[in-house]
Design an enzyme around this catalytic site. Structure first.
Site, PDB file in Angstrom:
ATOM      1  N   LYS A  59       0.854  -1.193   0.000  1.00 56.91           N
ATOM      2  CA  LYS A  59       0.000   0.000   0.000  1.00 56.91           C
ATOM      3  C   LYS A  59       0.888   1.240   0.000  1.00 56.91           C
ATOM      4  CE  LYS A  59      -3.839   1.931   2.764  1.00 56.91           C
ATOM      5  NZ  LYS A  59      -4.600   1.764   4.024  1.00 56.91           N
ATOM      6  N   SER A 100      -9.502   1.977   3.266  1.00 53.32           N
ATOM      7  CA  SER A 100      -8.658   2.700   2.331  1.00 53.32           C
ATOM      8  C   SER A 100      -7.734   1.807   1.519  1.00 53.32           C
ATOM      9  CB  SER A 100      -7.803   3.705   3.104  1.00 53.32           C
ATOM     10  OG  SER A 100      -6.928   3.012   3.976  1.00 53.32           O
ATOM     11  N   SER A 113      -9.380  -0.497   7.444  1.00 50.32           N
ATOM     12  CA  SER A 113      -8.873  -0.324   6.073  1.00 50.32           C
ATOM     13  C   SER A 113      -8.199  -1.545   5.461  1.00 50.32           C
ATOM     14  CB  SER A 113      -7.902   0.853   6.019  1.00 50.32           C
ATOM     15  OG  SER A 113      -8.621   2.055   6.129  1.00 50.32           O
TER      16      SER A 113
END
Ligand SMILES: [Mg+2]
Ligand SMILES: [Zn+2]
Lengths: 476, 467, 94
Positions: A69, A144, A168
């Site tokens: 990420k 996210s 997330s």
């Protein structure tokens, strides 16, 4: 071995990381060929899905590639946290998790899309455009960490790391139909992770199945001298094998399973999974987390923005990142932050600044910290009777792009079920448990601190029994 | 009406640990600009602080030396503010739960020991150095841009806050001298105001003598020596008294003290009040000093300067005692007296003739011999001996063997020559300028190559010029 | 719990965000709604409950006082918006 024969061995949609490691070990493919196979898959499918913010062409290891990420700092590889304010920022050091991946021989294949500064539940808040759900590109992958979850589901990475502040990792895994672990707070180093809310942020793995998830967790977990909030694991990670759940006590918190807004199809799939657990030998009982669920979201949306308002103060245009010039230092900072931050970070910075400001601290931040104690105590009480708590991970299956984008409060409700356990620093595992309207439903397993092995065992047994196919139907 | 000054001090001390407070960059001067920086002290995204154990211990040690209680738990907080010297946008500092609270320091004064309360001593990190460049006046106001060096950012800093217990600039200076000496003897900081390793802000107010009220105070900053602190306090006290006596009210304000002009300049008041939005630093866990650690540190404390001054005062006046102790020379003094020398001459000789740095290297028994013989041996020989006394293996004996010339027959002609050659000084002396005696004695010593016995010369000169 | 336009402007100043006119209007509404929702925490009487600022009950995490190599100037300035010699340059701090 030529490229064509590699692709016959390497079906990136189906291959698990463990299987990929076996191929490399048996010299059926090289690490470089493996890397190339995922790059090829990305070349084919990422233009539609936009899982990656950037890909790394040259592998820096012989093992199974991993996607990170874009909040995870990578030496020499641009890291933007999905924000314009960090456009072009190239870290001069590795985050501890990136370093541990490298040390384990896992080459980084790319940096995945994220809501800006990990603030969001749909990955629509990325300054670089949204990621789409591999099951239905009209829909969001969750957030996210939508980029990491979608990349794993779409066969663009065998596994990936995400970060979880209030859901997330777990929520996008649920919406994309894969396995995601939010580890116990303090078991994975936050050093080099672009901070959102320090007392909540935790890095964790996203994978196709529970064993891969456990394996990747074992590579990144453990105390780091650069993060003073980390601890050594009390016991080593055990890769789960068994398929029965005898002796396991599963609690079903009423409020997490009956909350308003949970879709009927989600409830059905979760209840089926609970019945399966019973048939595998688990004892199942009801329990309550009344205040955790009722006040958890409010508590989270005070504490996380407060910490974020402070964590994001370093983006001032002085040392790195965007600078928009001004006549004075102050003007420069105000303009830089106005132009550099998108709507959601601005909203949370404002909210957090307000909650910490003179006159409001006690009523907001101070009170929220006390609610946090209440939440931790309620969970501790539940774990006196149960080993694992279960619920849906997300109240809904993947929703349409734009559906909630205009209403922040509606978006915040996506994390209603994941947030309470995050506030208490507890580990949570998402395991796919079926489909509703053709879209994946995620089962959330929550355990006491440091109970990852129990979660893996439970998740693995259920995964075997459920037989969920993690490859999106439209890609099969 | 008579007015009483009411002064509280805030002192920042840079600790001389090897590394910074929250990262392992080298701490201290020396490196080129921005060479002592890393992801943590540059606040790169994702970097995290890890506290320096030694800085924590030294803070406790200083707190113990100041008679503080060590609370069970100390917590770092974030103090949020934007400025280029603050890379994270916040300073990590202890706030509502500091490491040391509720101490006191005894400041000896002619009126007995004066107690200054230590409200708290807490640990924090220093800011970066910002230089303002360009502009016609060269002042901040006219700067065209600013430049930032992050080498200093993250230096461990102990902030000490006193109660409003100081009532004169002299007391403030004495308190600071003793505090500084305490810090230096603990070995935790060089504590030099000129270098900025010790920084002092003063909160000043006045009140009618005899009253216990606390009136509006003003803060003085930017004073870079103890003398300037004292001057600044005097100037501010005078200013406030004048305001009250003219029927006005003192307005809370921060002033910079300009030592060259003695002027106080009010800082431009900010557009909005400070709102630092303190909250517990989530990247750090609380500090709970183990009892064994606190006891070990307590056991390592040297005898405190104020205690030693009290002891020296049995033989010396307060000023001499203060000079010896704050010069780090009192232990040599005590050893020399113990070796049999007379206290007052020892004190004078040490205070006037030895460098602070020499104190530890001197053999007190040899010094005692020199003090005993100071009138017998020529001045030049004594000077020569003192310049070598801190060398290893120094022996007084060879110097003692050289008797000074005390023979009046030998000295008289020299004295006569000097007197004849300086009729102006002779007239002045006789007109009442008795201080000129030293001039004549000095001339005679010069003439005799330092071999004359100064005491004898002095008597002879006085005799000749007397009448 | 409503928040006024003035409060929004004040908070924006504290947070160093230069907000445009319509952003101020929008944020006033949005923050008002969010504060209304999060203000729910005030319903609970928690006078006797201690605050939690950290999910693990850790204390005394520190390190030894041993230096490491600093970054080096190339890395220090690799991402700098404006460098002058070996210093970071910013507009005047007036
Ligand atoms: Mg301070
Ligand atoms: Zn550093």
């Amino acid at each position: 071995m030529g490229v064509s024969s590699v692709s016959s061995v390497v079906d990136t949609l189906r291959l698990t990381a463990e299987e990929a490691a076996g191929l490399v070990e048996r010299k059926e493919v090289t690490g470089a060929e493996l890397h190339r196979a995922y790059l090829d898959a990305a070349a084919e499918r990422d233009p539609e899905l936009h899982c990656y913010l950037r890909l790394v062409d040259e592998p820096n290891g012989d093992g199974v590639p991993v996607a990170l990420k874009d909040v995870i700092s990578t030496h020499g590889i641009e890291t933007t946290a999905g924000s314009k304010i960090l456009a072009g920022y190239v870290p001069q050091f590795d985050s501890t998790v990136a370093a541990r991946c490298k040390a384990a021989g896992l080459p980084i294949i790319g940096k995945t899309n994220t809501d800006e500064f990990a603030m969001g539940s749909s990955t629509e808040n990325s300054a670089y455009g949204p990621t789409r759900n591999p099951w239905d590109p009209e829909r969001v992958p969750g957030g996210s960490g939508g980029g990491s979850a979608a990349a794993v589901s779409a066969g663009l990475a065998p596994w990936a790391l995400g970060s979880d502040t209030g859901g997330s990792i777990k929520q996008p895994s649920a919406l994309c139909g894969n396995v995601g672990l939010r580890p116990t707070y303090g078991t994975v180093s936050r050093y080099g992770i672009v901070a959102f809310a320090s007392s909540l942020d935790q890095v964790g793995p996203v994978a196709k199945n529970v064993r891969d998830c456990a394996l990747l967790y074992s590579l990144i977990a453990g105390r780091d001298e650069r993060d003073s909030t980390t601890v050594e694991l009390p016991e080593p990670v055990r890769l789960p094998e068994g398929e029965d759940l005898s002796g396991l006590r599963i609690g079903v918190p009423k409020e997490l399973n009956e909350a308003e807004g949970i879709e009927p199809g989600v409830t059905t799939a979760v209840q089926n999974a609970i019945e399966l657990a019973r048939s595998l030998g688990a004892e199942v009982g009801e329990c309550e987390l009344p205040r955790s669920v009722e006040y958890g979201l409010a508590c989270y949306y005070l504490i996380a923005p407060a910490e974020a308002s402070s964590n994001l103060a370093r983006y001032d245009g002085v040392r790195y990142g965007l600078r928009v010039d001004g006549e004075s230092y102050r003007e420069m900072v105000e303009r830089t932050r106005d132009v550099g931050f998108g709507d959601e970070p601005k909203r949370r910075i404002m909210l957090g600044t307000y909650a910490l400001s003179a006159g409001y601290f006690d009523a907001f931040y101070g009170q929220a910290q006390k609610v946090r104690t209440v939440i931790a105590r309620e969970h501790a009480a539940a774990f006196e009777r149960f080993d694992v708590l279960v619920s849906p991970t997300s109240p809904t299956v993947a929703f349409k792009l734009g559906e909630k984008a205009a209403n922040p409060l509606a978006m915040y409700l996506s994390d209603l079920l994941t947030i309470p356990s995050c506030m208490a620093g507890l580990p949570g595992l998402n395991v796919p448990c079926g489909l509703s309207e053709g879209l994946p439903v995620g089962l959330q397993l929550i355990g006491p601190q440091f109970s990852e092995n129990t979660l893996f065992r439970t998740g693995h047994a259920l995964e075997q029994a459920i037989g969920f196919d993690p490859v999106p139907e439209r890609l099969r | 009406m008579t007015w009483q000054p009411v002064v509280g001090l805030e002192i920042h001390v840079q600790l001389k640990t090897r590394t910074k407070m929250f990262c392992r960059c080298a701490n201290g001067f020396g490196g080129g600009e921005n060479t002592q920086t890393c992801p943590v002290c540059l606040a790169l995204p994702g970097a995290l602080p890890v506290p320096n154990r030694i800085a924590l211990e030294w803070t406790l040690k200083l707190g113990l030396a100041l008679g503080c209680e060590i609370p069970k738990r100390a917590v770092f907080a974030r103090k949020n503010y934007f400025y280029p010297d603050s890379p994270k946008g916040y300073q990590i500092s202890q706030y509502d739960l500091p490491s040391c609270v509720n101490g006191r320091m005894l400041v000896p004064s002619s009126a007995g020991d004066h107690e200054v309360g230590i409200v708290r001593a807490h640990l924090e990190e220093d800011a970066a150095k910002t230089v303002h460049v360009g502009g016609r006046t060269g002042r901040i106001g006219g700067a065209e841009h600013s430049l930032v060096d992050f080498n200093r950012v993250g230096t461990p800093l102990v902030e000490i806050v006193t109660g409003p217990d100081i009532h004169s600039s002299e007391d403030a200076r004495r308190f600071l001298q003793l505090l500084r000496q305490t810090i230096v003897e603990l070995g935790i900081s060089d504590a030099e105001m000129e270098k900025g390793t010790l920084r002092v802000d003063a909160n000043v107010s006045v009140r009618p003598a005899g009253s216990a009220e606390l009136r509006t105070r003003c803060e003085l900053k930017n004073m870079n020596s103890f003398r300037f602190v004292a001057q600044g306090i005097d100037a501010e006290v005078a200013r406030q008294i004048a305001v009250y006596e003219a029927g006005g009210e003192v307005v809370q304000e921060t002033y910079d003290f300009d030592a060259s002009s003695g002027a106080l300049t009010a800082r431009r008041s900010k557009e909005e009040a400070d709102d630092y939005r303190y909250f517990p630093e989530p990247d750090l866990v609380p500090v709970e000093p183990p009892a064994e650690l606190v006891e070990r540190l307590r056991g390592e404390l040297p005898e405190l300067p104020s205690v030693r001054i009290r002891r020296l005062e049995r033989e010396l006046d307060l000023d001499r005692a203060l000079v010896l102790v704050t010069g780090g020379l009192d232990r040599l003094y005590e050893a020399t007296v113990a070796a049999g020398a007379e206290p007052l001459p020892v004190a004078n000789l040490i205070a006037n003739r030895l460098a602070t740095s020499a104190g530890d290297a001197v053999d007190a028994s040899q010094l005692a011999l020199l003090v005993g013989a100071r009138d017998r041996i020529p001045r030049a020989v004594l000077d020569d001996a003192l310049s070598h006394i801190d060398e290893p293996g120094f022996e007084a004996a060879p110097y003692l063997a050289q008797e000074a010339v005390s023979d009046t027959g030998e000295l008289e002609p020299v004295i006569a020559r000097i007197i004849d050659a300086n009729p102006g000084q002779v007239a002045a002396y006789r007109g009442g300028k008795e201080g000129l005696l030293g001039f004549f004695v000095g001339q005679v010593l010069k003439e005799t190559g330092g071999k004359a016995n100064a005491r004898v010369v002095s008597e002879l000169v006085r005799e000749r010029l007397g009448a | 719990m409503a928040i006024t336009r003035e409060e929004v402007l004040h908070v924006a100043k504290l947070a160093r965000l230069e907000l445009s006119g319509d952003e101020v209007e929008r944020l006033t509404l949005e923050l008002g709604a969010i504060l209304e929702a999060v203000g729910k925490v005030a319903e609970l009487d928690l006078d006797d409950v201690p605050p939690t600022s950290h999910p693990l009950e850790l204390v005394n995490a520190w390190r030894e006082d041993e230096p490491y190599d600093s970054l080096g100037l190339d890395a220090v300035f690799a991402n700098a918006p404006q460098r002058e010699d070996d210093l970071f340059r910013v507009p005047p701090t007036t």
